[in-house]
Enzyme design. Structure first.
Site, short mmCIF file in Angstrom:
data_model
loop_
_atom_site.label_atom_id
_atom_site.label_comp_id
_atom_site.label_asym_id
_atom_site.label_seq_id
_atom_site.Cartn_x
_atom_site.Cartn_y
_atom_site.Cartn_z
N SER A 76 35.56 103.38 67.13
CA SER A 76 34.45 102.35 66.96
C SER A 76 34.85 101.13 67.92
O SER A 76 35.81 100.85 68.69
CB SER A 76 34.81 101.71 65.51
OG SER A 76 35.98 100.96 65.69
N LYS A 77 33.82 100.13 67.79
CA LYS A 77 33.87 98.98 68.82
C LYS A 77 35.20 98.22 68.67
O LYS A 77 35.72 97.74 69.40
CB LYS A 77 32.70 98.10 68.38
CG LYS A 77 32.65 96.70 69.02
CD LYS A 77 31.56 95.97 68.58
CE LYS A 77 31.74 94.56 68.36
NZ LYS A 77 32.98 93.65 68.70
N ARG A 78 35.86 98.11 67.27
CA ARG A 78 37.04 97.57 66.76
C ARG A 78 38.17 98.01 67.74
O ARG A 78 39.12 97.31 68.08
CB ARG A 78 37.14 97.54 65.58
CG ARG A 78 36.22 96.54 64.78
CD ARG A 78 36.76 96.49 63.11
NE ARG A 78 36.69 95.64 62.66
CZ ARG A 78 37.09 94.49 62.78
NH1 ARG A 78 37.87 94.14 63.80
NH2 ARG A 78 36.72 92.91 62.15
#
Length: 507
Positions: free
Chosen positions: A265-267
RNA sequence: GCCGCGUUGGUCAAGGGGUUAAGACGCCUCCCUUUCACGGAGGAAUCACGGGUUCGAAUCCCGUACGUGGUACCA
């Protein structure tokens, strides 16, 4: 008769285009091109997941950067448009109605509160998330459980309703996946998915089937997360009478977090310090900003190459492929079944390989903006010369400034600690003499090195002990190409200036 | 919970009944280079577990574990 290969990719970014998304497009693209087929882009903008401002042009720019240009699309025209789901809205209702009339679907009037109540009521430890399925449907408010007159009354009164598929009981659905082979599901375990929402927009399930049919899609590739809803789609193709032209499916493996578990994910990018989007997404400097591979200094060829190797290989030891080679060799049956953890180190290795072998002239045009950003705008021929000298020690395009700035800007910081402990008056004398002797030397690397060594021998100092100080004088630190080539590039005047400047500091 | 899918070194992975189980990234050692790289030579490290089938299993079958996805009027 064999149908022409037509694949479509349907991005729906509520954010940027991430690695998994780009790879799905890439596999679609490679397959289509390998078979001389069409590559179609279909835009999924629904009322719920409305496109964020600029998302559509963002996608197009990403695809262009990666070298994957759709044959048709919102901007390119074509015979199967419109390509935005929002513009296709009127097409879907008739098919939903057809399914209801055939008895394969039904109207459901339940409010969100009633749905919630049902889930609460049927929830048990053994079944923590009850579904709207054949067990529950007769207890709910729909055209199966209610008398026809009442249904009509509700519709006439303008009561909001959805259309749900009626999943059959005790059937086993089997379909062929190009990557996984035979996959089977029991229908009674699948819920009555909503096909048409209260606002008249189709869900993905209806839209993807109707669009793929109308757009004459022959092959549909998408992420593995869609596998569980494949039986719904299969049934829809059957019920609508289109089974003979149903596309072949392939469910692509996921890209996973480098550490721990789960989908990338972007995180994870923020957390571990690498990009997950193809290009910058959001406004730089704000909280909603995510750096892209492009801006991080990746070459599109390397990015694409790295991505395709995450889940595919051609069975040989070859790892570096041009887009043309990929198109030629790509085959769906060599795609992996399992997900792959993303490894940024390997990604950087790909970029380094590409930079090392990239055409220096082309590379220079890509590097120039990084210099310009530092208010350094050297002559193109000069920059090209520098790029040629340092490219093998640059992993990212952004490394060129750090590795090459000293060619154009006199260093302000010097790593004095590297030479000071061993600094002697004799060495000082050496450099003073060297400077005065420059006039007698031809200004090229070989001559400079020879002159340097001759003088060192005369003065009884090992040449090696003098090379590091010279490097610090010219470069500022312990890096860079051959020190005599650097001096050659800098020219006599600048070389002398840098030597004397540091000599004063050391005094 | 239920259902689907998966599992070869730390990571990407080849191999799909008999192999010393390829290769790449990363890591370590050495050579080259008296810088940093590039290049070269080596090294450590793997078939999730348990049962079968078989003369023989990483490979076929079953089970278990683990992972992952789904279980929305999101896609």
């Amino acid at each position: 008769m064999e149908r022409k290969v037509r694949v479509r990719f349907a991005p729906s970014p509520t954010g940027g285009l991430h690695l998994g998304g780009v790879r799905t497009v890439l596999f679609n693209y490679l397959f289509a091109r390998h078979h001389n087929g069409d590559f179609v882009l279909r835009i999924e903008d629904t009322d719920q997941t409305r496109f964020v401002e600029g998302a559509e042009s963002y996608i197009n720019e990403c695809l262009k950067w990666c070298g994957m240009v759709p044959d048709e699309g919102p901007d390119a025209g074509g015979n199967y448009g419109p390509y935005r789901q929002s513009e296709r809205k009127p097409m879907y209702r008739q098919y939903a109605e057809q399914l209801v009339q055939q008895g394969n679907a039904y109207y459901a009037f339940d409010t969100p509160q009633e749905l919630e109540a049902m889930r609460e009521r049927l929830k048990t430890p053994a079944n923590p998330s009850p579904q709207y399925d054949h067990n529950a449907r007769m207890q709910m408010k729909n055209s199966l459980s209610l008398p026809a007159a009442e249904v009509q009354q509700l519709i006439d009164a303008g009561t909001p309703y959805v259309v749900r598929i009626k999943m059959p009981e005790n059937e086993t659905l089997v379909f062929h996946d190009m990557i996984r082979g035979e996959v089977s599901f029991h229908t009674e375990l699948v819920d009555d998915k909503v096909l048409l929402k209260g606002d008249g927009m189709p869900t993905y399930h209806l839209a993807v089937v109707v669009d793929d049919y109308l757009m004459q899609i022959s092959h549909a590739f998408r992420g593995e997360e869609w596998l569980p809803s494949a039986p719904v789609h299969l049934l829809l193709w059957k019920y609508l009478g289109w089974e003979s032209v149903m596309p072949q499916w392939a469910h692509l493996p996921l890209i996973l977090k480098p550490d721990g578990h789960g989908k990338l994910s972007k995180r994870d990018g923020d957390r571990l310090g690498f990009p997950v989007f193809a290009m910058n997404w959001g406004t730089p400097g704000t909280e909603n900003f995510t750096e892209g591979f492009r801006e991080r200094g990746f070459l599109p060829e390397a990015f694409v190459n790295m991505l395709v190797m995450l889940g595919w290989n051609d069975g040989t030891e070859q790892e570096i492929f041009s887009m043309e080679e990929l198109i030629q060799r790509f085959s769906m049956d060599r795609v992996h079944k399992g997900g792959a953890k993303f490894d940024f180190e390997k990604a950087k290795w790909f970029n380094h390989e590409y930079i090392k072998h990239y055409d220096t002239e082309k590379l220079t045009t890509l590097v120039a903006p990084y210099f310009a950003a530092k208010n350094c705008t050297p002559d193109t021929a000069q920059l090209q010369q520098v790029v040629g000298m340092i490219k093998e020690r640059c992993t990212l395009l952004s490394d060129f400034w750090q590795q090459g700035s000293f060619f154009f800007v006199r260093p302000t910081e010097h790593n004095i600690d590297a030479i000071k402990p061993k600094w002697t008056p004799e060495k000082k004398t050496f450099f003073e003499t060297l400077v005065s002797r420059f006039d007698t030397l031809d200004w090229n690397a070989a001559a400079l090195e020879q002159g340097f060594k001759d003088l060192a021998t005369e003065q009884g100092i090992k040449p090696g002990e003098l090379q590091l100080p010279l490097r610090i004088m010219l470069v500022g630190d312990k890096f860079g190409p051959n020190v005599f080539e650097i001096a050659t590039f800098l020219g006599k005047e600048e070389t002398v200036a840098r030597i004397t400047a540091l000599l004063q500091q050391l005094a």
